[in-house]
Motif scaffolding. Structure first.
Motif, PDB file in Angstrom:
ATOM      1  N   HIS A  45     -35.760 -56.600  46.757  1.00 55.85           N
ATOM      2  CA  HIS A  45     -35.585 -58.138  46.576  1.00 55.85           C
ATOM      3  C   HIS A  45     -35.363 -58.908  47.943  1.00 55.85           C
ATOM      4  CE1 HIS A  45     -34.035 -61.745  44.492  1.00 55.85           C
ATOM      5  NE2 HIS A  45     -33.192 -61.793  45.436  1.00 55.85           N
ATOM      6  N   TYR A  46     -34.754 -58.272  48.910  1.00 54.60           N
ATOM      7  CA  TYR A  46     -34.713 -59.144  49.972  1.00 54.60           C
ATOM      8  C   TYR A  46     -35.588 -58.882  51.206  1.00 54.60           C
ATOM      9  CZ  TYR A  46     -32.108 -55.286  52.579  1.00 54.60           C
ATOM     10  OH  TYR A  46     -31.824 -54.113  52.991  1.00 54.60           O
ATOM     11  N   ASN A  47     -36.503 -57.825  50.842  1.00 54.01           N
ATOM     12  CA  ASN A  47     -37.619 -57.426  51.950  1.00 54.01           C
ATOM     13  C   ASN A  47     -38.607 -58.544  52.002  1.00 54.01           C
ATOM     14  OD1 ASN A  47     -36.672 -55.310  53.270  1.00 54.01           O
ATOM     15  ND2 ASN A  47     -37.540 -53.754  51.607  1.00 54.01           N
ATOM     16  N   VAL A  48     -38.691 -59.422  50.657  1.00 53.92           N
ATOM     17  CA  VAL A  48     -39.580 -60.665  50.954  1.00 53.92           C
ATOM     18  C   VAL A  48     -39.421 -61.381  52.172  1.00 53.92           C
ATOM     19  CG1 VAL A  48     -40.347 -62.647  49.794  1.00 53.92           C
ATOM     20  CG2 VAL A  48     -39.832 -60.728  48.410  1.00 53.92           C
ATOM     21  N   LEU A  49     -38.120 -61.500  52.469  1.00 60.78           N
ATOM     22  CA  LEU A  49     -37.745 -62.537  53.655  1.00 60.78           C
ATOM     23  C   LEU A  49     -37.703 -61.564  55.112  1.00 60.78           C
ATOM     24  CD1 LEU A  49     -34.439 -63.921  52.676  1.00 60.78           C
ATOM     25  CD2 LEU A  49     -36.516 -65.134  52.911  1.00 60.78           C
ATOM     26  N   THR A  50     -37.368 -60.317  55.017  1.00 57.54           N
ATOM     27  CA  THR A  50     -37.539 -59.659  56.213  1.00 57.54           C
ATOM     28  C   THR A  50     -39.066 -59.271  56.792  1.00 57.54           C
ATOM     29  OG1 THR A  50     -37.203 -57.572  55.104  1.00 57.54           O
ATOM     30  CG2 THR A  50     -35.269 -58.643  55.739  1.00 57.54           C
ATOM     31  N   LYS A  51     -39.785 -59.319  55.914  1.00 59.55           N
ATOM     32  CA  LYS A  51     -41.212 -58.998  56.131  1.00 59.55           C
ATOM     33  C   LYS A  51     -41.375 -57.674  57.057  1.00 59.55           C
ATOM     34  CE  LYS A  51     -42.830 -63.382  55.386  1.00 59.55           C
ATOM     35  NZ  LYS A  51     -43.165 -64.791  56.072  1.00 59.55           N
ATOM     36  N   ASP A  52     -41.806 -57.632  58.377  1.00 58.34           N
ATOM     37  CA  ASP A  52     -41.963 -56.682  59.433  1.00 58.34           C
ATOM     38  C   ASP A  52     -41.162 -56.233  59.814  1.00 58.34           C
ATOM     39  OD1 ASP A  52     -44.838 -56.766  58.216  1.00 58.34           O
ATOM     40  OD2 ASP A  52     -45.428 -58.143  60.046  1.00 58.34           O
ATOM     41  N   SER A  53     -39.790 -56.946  60.009  1.00 57.60           N
ATOM     42  CA  SER A  53     -38.617 -56.458  60.421  1.00 57.60           C
ATOM     43  C   SER A  53     -37.797 -55.197  59.841  1.00 57.60           C
ATOM     44  CB  SER A  53     -37.378 -57.568  60.589  1.00 57.60           C
ATOM     45  OG  SER A  53     -38.133 -58.727  61.456  1.00 57.60           O
ATOM     46  N   LYS A  54     -37.452 -54.120  60.756  1.00 56.09           N
ATOM     47  CA  LYS A  54     -37.032 -52.996  60.074  1.00 56.09           C
ATOM     48  C   LYS A  54     -35.458 -53.182  60.035  1.00 56.09           C
ATOM     49  CE  LYS A  54     -41.144 -50.878  60.278  1.00 56.09           C
ATOM     50  NZ  LYS A  54     -41.833 -50.911  59.206  1.00 56.09           N
ATOM     51  N   SER A  55     -35.108 -53.927  60.860  1.00 55.28           N
ATOM     52  CA  SER A  55     -33.359 -54.000  60.877  1.00 55.28           C
ATOM     53  C   SER A  55     -32.973 -55.315  61.416  1.00 55.28           C
ATOM     54  CB  SER A  55     -32.620 -52.826  61.704  1.00 55.28           C
ATOM     55  OG  SER A  55     -33.240 -53.244  63.028  1.00 55.28           O
TER      56      SER A  55
END
Length: 83
Positions: A45-55
């Motif tokens: 759900h929140y990986n849409v925002l984090t995109k290429d960031s791993k942490s």
């Protein structure tokens, strides 16, 4: 010159609110649990925002947040994560 700032809001799921704002290449994601019980927010759900960031880093504590893991939020808890 004015810095460009973008804000994204997502539809609440199970009483958990998620939004993020980006300015000058940095993003801050805010997660709010408005319920009286612990909630789990799926990484999908929140990986849409984090995109290429791993942490990211929780602003209040400095704790590292792994974006490949689900977020577990205590009742009435909020998180501010910078990445």
């Amino acid at each position: 010159m004015t810095a460009k700032k973008t804000v994204k809001y997502y539809i609440p799921q199970k009483g958990v609110y998620l939004y993020a704002y980006t300015q000058n290449g940095k993003t801050e994601m805010i997660v709010l649990n408005s319920t009286d019980s612990e909630q789990v927010l799926s990484a999908e759900h929140y990986n849409v925002l984090t995109k290429d960031s791993k942490s990211g880093k929780e602003i209040a504590s400095g704790k590292k947040i792994d974006f490949s893991q689900n977020l577990v939020l205590s009742a009435r808890k909020s998180l501010s994560i910078e990445f």
